[in-house]
Scaffold this active site. Structure first.
Site, PDB file in Angstrom:
ATOM      1  N   PRO A  31       0.836  -1.210   0.000  1.00  0.00           N
ATOM      2  CG  PRO A  31       0.081  -0.986   2.190  1.00  0.00           C
ATOM      3  CD  PRO A  31       0.767  -1.946   1.265  1.00  0.00           C
ATOM      4  CG  MET A  32       3.643   2.465  -1.541  1.00  0.00           C
ATOM      5  SD  MET A  32       4.874   2.211  -2.805  1.00  0.00           S
ATOM      6  CE  MET A  32       4.024   1.075  -3.889  1.00  0.00           C
ATOM      7  CB  THR A  33      -0.186   7.542   0.952  1.00  0.00           C
ATOM      8  OG1 THR A  33      -0.873   6.774   1.935  1.00  0.00           O
ATOM      9  CG2 THR A  33      -0.813   8.917   0.856  1.00  0.00           C
ATOM     10  CD  GLN A 108      -2.883   0.278   4.395  1.00  0.00           C
ATOM     11  OE1 GLN A 108      -2.651   1.418   3.991  1.00  0.00           O
ATOM     12  NE2 GLN A 108      -1.991  -0.447   5.024  1.00  0.00           N
ATOM     13  CG  HIS A 176      -2.675   1.490   7.754  1.00  0.00           C
ATOM     14  ND1 HIS A 176      -1.603   1.053   8.498  1.00  0.00           N
ATOM     15  CD2 HIS A 176      -2.209   2.505   6.984  1.00  0.00           C
ATOM     16  CE1 HIS A 176      -0.530   1.783   8.192  1.00  0.00           C
ATOM     17  NE2 HIS A 176      -0.876   2.668   7.285  1.00  0.00           N
ATOM     18  N   GLY A 177      -3.144  -1.346  10.572  1.00  0.00           N
ATOM     19  CA  GLY A 177      -2.842  -1.310  12.003  1.00  0.00           C
ATOM     20  C   GLY A 177      -1.376  -0.991  12.256  1.00  0.00           C
ATOM     21  CB  ALA A 178       1.369  -0.797  10.058  1.00  0.00           C
ATOM     22  CG  HIS A 179       3.471   2.044   8.910  1.00  0.00           C
ATOM     23  ND1 HIS A 179       3.190   2.071   7.570  1.00  0.00           N
ATOM     24  CD2 HIS A 179       4.165   0.892   9.119  1.00  0.00           C
ATOM     25  CE1 HIS A 179       3.690   0.982   6.985  1.00  0.00           C
ATOM     26  NE2 HIS A 179       4.287   0.252   7.913  1.00  0.00           N
ATOM     27  CE1 TYR A 181      -0.257   8.008   9.562  1.00  0.00           C
ATOM     28  CE2 TYR A 181       0.681   5.898   8.915  1.00  0.00           C
ATOM     29  CZ  TYR A 181       0.647   7.279   8.820  1.00  0.00           C
ATOM     30  OH  TYR A 181       1.531   7.928   7.990  1.00  0.00           O
TER      31      TYR A 181
HETATM   32  C1  LIG Z   1       5.214   6.801  -1.111  1.00  0.00           C
HETATM   33  C2  LIG Z   1       4.895   5.788  -0.061  1.00  0.00           C
HETATM   34  C3  LIG Z   1       3.629   5.774   0.519  1.00  0.00           C
HETATM   35  C4  LIG Z   1       3.293   4.812   1.486  1.00  0.00           C
HETATM   36  N1  LIG Z   1       2.016   4.768   1.980  1.00  0.00           N
HETATM   37  C5  LIG Z   1       1.640   3.738   2.786  1.00  0.00           C
HETATM   38  C6  LIG Z   1       0.271   3.558   3.148  1.00  0.00           C
HETATM   39  O1  LIG Z   1      -0.649   4.284   2.723  1.00  0.00           O
HETATM   40  N2  LIG Z   1      -0.024   2.531   3.963  1.00  0.00           N
HETATM   41  C7  LIG Z   1       0.939   1.682   4.448  1.00  0.00           C
HETATM   42  O2  LIG Z   1       0.614   0.759   5.214  1.00  0.00           O
HETATM   43  N3  LIG Z   1       2.230   1.818   4.095  1.00  0.00           N
HETATM   44  C8  LIG Z   1       2.600   2.807   3.264  1.00  0.00           C
HETATM   45  N4  LIG Z   1       3.904   2.898   2.835  1.00  0.00           N
HETATM   46  C9  LIG Z   1       4.872   1.837   3.225  1.00  0.00           C
HETATM   47  C10 LIG Z   1       4.924   0.747   2.135  1.00  0.00           C
HETATM   48  O3  LIG Z   1       3.719   0.010   2.067  1.00  0.00           O
HETATM   49  C11 LIG Z   1       6.071  -0.248   2.364  1.00  0.00           C
HETATM   50  O4  LIG Z   1       5.845  -0.945   3.560  1.00  0.00           O
HETATM   51  C12 LIG Z   1       7.434   0.428   2.414  1.00  0.00           C
HETATM   52  O5  LIG Z   1       7.590   1.338   1.333  1.00  0.00           O
HETATM   53  C13 LIG Z   1       8.563  -0.607   2.379  1.00  0.00           C
HETATM   54  O6  LIG Z   1       8.510  -1.345   1.185  1.00  0.00           O
HETATM   55  P1  LIG Z   1       9.547  -1.049  -0.032  1.00  0.00           P
HETATM   56  O7  LIG Z   1      10.899  -1.048   0.584  1.00  0.00           O
HETATM   57  O8  LIG Z   1       9.317  -2.187  -0.991  1.00  0.00           O
HETATM   58  O9  LIG Z   1       9.195   0.286  -0.603  1.00  0.00           O
HETATM   59  C14 LIG Z   1       4.263   3.863   1.906  1.00  0.00           C
HETATM   60  C15 LIG Z   1       5.547   3.902   1.326  1.00  0.00           C
HETATM   61  C16 LIG Z   1       5.859   4.827   0.353  1.00  0.00           C
HETATM   62  C17 LIG Z   1       7.228   4.803  -0.280  1.00  0.00           C
END
Ligand SMILES: Cc1cc2nc3c(=O)[nH]c(=O)nc-3n(C[C@H](O)[C@H](O)[C@H](O)COP(=O)(O)O)c2cc1C
Length: 372
Positions: A31-33, A108, A176-179, A181
């Site tokens: 998932p990536m915002t 997500q 989304h229970g991570a990071h 939030y």
């Molecule tokens: C631009 C960007 C936006 C992200 N947004 C989210 C998000 O909305 N939700 C989430 O759980 N993780 C988010 N992440 C974390 C990613 O899902 C992922 O765990 C993290 O980038 C590590 O993976 P990678 O090394 O393959 O990029 C984001 C990461 C990036 C780079």
């Protein structure tokens, strides 16, 4: 090279299942915002962004975090919402296009809790809320400690969003229970100082998330997959940890599994790092060992230029594709999520599976600027 390539194709191409869902291979889009959804509505560009990656071999897409329908859920008008007629109509088309391309997709579902500040769009008048009004450990309260009504409203918002996901054609949901939030603010002792049923030891701190899982389970059919993403690290504090030992991890995850989680997504920043002393297992590996459910790993897969050469030079961290494949084959985890490498190259999965590795470009943060 040929050996590694055919092994990658063989190991990563195996289908797998999460509850009632068959995922065609082991590659997951993390998932990536992206903030390309003005008014919270995912449009045509968002559709083709996801469909393109499904067409190019991603087995399961986890969408960017999308706000549940609660007045304090988010802090940007450009992040897609998972409530409202226009927003859900946009999402239905995303799911349709991804399915037409041969992929599977889950939204997500997200509430950012204390990471927002009052006054921020799209819910400018709403207060920032969290378990204790704290944005991080050691901070002074800057928001509202949630009342029982707030707790009930947020639980209801997650359940409604999950029901909508099933109704409009998604294959499951990820919570989304991570990071750091909202859900993680409850899980983490640093931001949860409550003395009621939602605070205290690890099991008590998991109560809010477990009640959300149970409400979601109730709102969708029995075979509709629920994935729970969690992490040790917080966007407020990369060094923070929820669990110092496997026993603590088990205490947190057990109520979530009991409430109806079908798969866990263990978010780490580097997938090859051991999580606890005395074992090579990473966080996903421990999660699978303790819970016996399907698990997704993530963290810097494919970011290194040497990844696909299986490079394990002297003194270098072990992170070549062979290492990843070994772990998959040993069933340490079941699926591998890829984030930034898939932003850089929509064809990443197809190239890895077909051995067109010379065509992969190293990650450049400039790829964040557009939604290609
Ligand atoms: C631009 C960007 C936006 C992200 N947004 C989210 C998000 O909305 N939700 C989430 O759980 N993780 C988010 N992440 C974390 C990613 O899902 C992922 O765990 C993290 O980038 C590590 O993976 P990678 O090394 O393959 O990029 C984001 C990461 C990036 C780079």
């Amino acid at each position: 090279m040929t050996t590694t390539t055919s092994r990658a194709a063989e190991v990563l191409s195996r289908p797998t299942t999460i509850n009632g869902l068959t995922v065609p291979n082991r590659i997951v889009m993390a998932p990536m915002t992206r903030m390309f959804s003005p008014g919270g509505v995912p449009g045509e560009d968002v559709r083709s962004y996801y469909a393109r990656r499904a067409a190019a071999g991603v087995g399961l897409i986890v969408t960017e975090g999308t706000y549940v329908g609660h007045e304090s859920a988010g802090n940007s008008d450009r992040v897609p919402r998972f409530h409202g007629e226009e927003q859900l109509a946009g999402w239905a088309k995303v799911a349709e296009d991804v399915h037409a391309a041969g992929g599977t997709i889950v939204p997500q579902l997200w509430h950012i809790g204390m990471v927002r500040e009052q006054g921020q769009a799209p819910y400018a008048d709403a207060p920032a809320v969290g378990p204790s009004g704290l944005v991080t450990a050691g901070a002074e309260p800057t928001g509202k400690a949630m009342t029982q009504k707030d707790v009930d409203d947020v639980i209801g918002a997650f359940a409604e969003a999950a029901a909508a996901a099933e109704r409009i054609g998604f294959d499951g949901v990820e919570l989304h229970g991570a990071h750091g939030y909202l859900l993680d603010q409850f899980l983490w002792a640093g931001t949860n100082r409550r003395t009621d049923a939602y605070g205290g030891d690890a099991v008590a701190r998991a109560t809010f998330a477990a009640e959300i899982v149970a409400a979601v389970r109730e709102a969708v059919s029995a075979e509709f997959p629920i994935i729970f993403r969690y992490s040790q690290w917080k966007q407020q504090d990369y060094g923070a940890r929820l669990a110092e030992t496997p026993e603590e991890l088990e205490a947190i995850l057990t109520p979530l599994a009991a409430a109806g989680v079908d798969a866990f997504h263990a978010s780490t920043r580097r997938y090859w790092l051991p999580e606890f002393d005395g074992s090579d297992l990473n966080l996903a590996g421990w999660t699978k060992k303790l819970m016996g459910k399907p698990v997704i790993t993530v963290g810097s897969v494919g970011l290194d230029g040497d990844f696909l050469k299986g490079f394990q030079g002297e003194g270098a961290p072990v992170k070549g594709i062979d290492n990843l494949l070994d772990r998959l084959e040993a069933e340490e985890f079941d699926m591998v999520a890829v984030g930034r490498a898939l932003l850089q190259d929509p064809e990443w999965a197809a190239k890895v599976l077909a051995g067109r590795v010379d065509e992969l470009a190293p990650y450049d943060a400039g790829s964040l600027r557009s939604l290609s």
